[in-house]
Design a protein around this motif. Structure first.
Motif, PDB file in Angstrom:
ATOM      1  N   ASP A 174       0.786   3.867  -3.026  1.00  0.00           N
ATOM      2  CA  ASP A 174       0.500   5.486  -2.643  1.00  0.00           C
ATOM      3  C   ASP A 174       1.481   6.438  -3.277  1.00  0.00           C
ATOM      4  N   LYS A 206       1.297   9.054  -6.151  1.00  0.00           N
ATOM      5  CA  LYS A 206       1.580  10.637  -6.188  1.00  0.00           C
ATOM      6  C   LYS A 206       2.803  10.981  -6.973  1.00  0.00           C
ATOM      7  N   LYS A 248       0.872  -1.106   0.081  1.00  0.00           N
ATOM      8  CA  LYS A 248      -0.009   0.141   0.035  1.00  0.00           C
ATOM      9  C   LYS A 248       0.887   1.318   0.083  1.00  0.00           C
TER      10      LYS A 248
END
Length: 107
Positions: A35, A39, A31
């Motif tokens: 993420d 980004k 995760k």
């Protein structure tokens, strides 16, 4: 059995158990990588394209393909692919365009 042998076996069992990663730890790392890659992406509506490639700890990187759309007006919402390299120790993601990479050489 000698006490030293029993102690050695017990320490080996504890050490092996302590080094084992839980599925929760792997999921948390995945995760964090996803993420961070999302980004860092320059695409819009970016999604992971498949599962991460986990390189050996001696390398310290994981790789993830990302799919999305180019946001620039001149790109006219064209579909795009990026490769994200995630350095596990620093938790830093770096992306590069991956559209022109060929998987099968032309004959």
């Amino acid at each position: 059995m000698k006490a030293s042998t029993v102690l050695l076996i017990a320490l080996a069992a504890i050490t092996t158990h302590a080094n084992a990663s839980t599925s929760e730890a792997w999921n948390a790392m995945d995760k964090a990588m996803i993420d961070s890659c999302l980004k860092a992406s320059q695409l819009k509506n970016t999604k992971p394209a498949g599962s991460p490639a986990m390189f050996d700890d001696s390398v310290g990187y994981s790789a993830l393909l990302l799919k999305g759309r180019y946001p620039q007006p001149h790109m006219k919402n064209l579909a795009g692919t990026e490769l994200c390299l995630y350095q596990r120790q620093s938790k830093k993601a770096t992306v590069t365009e991956w559209d022109k990479v060929m998987t099968v050489p032309k004959k």
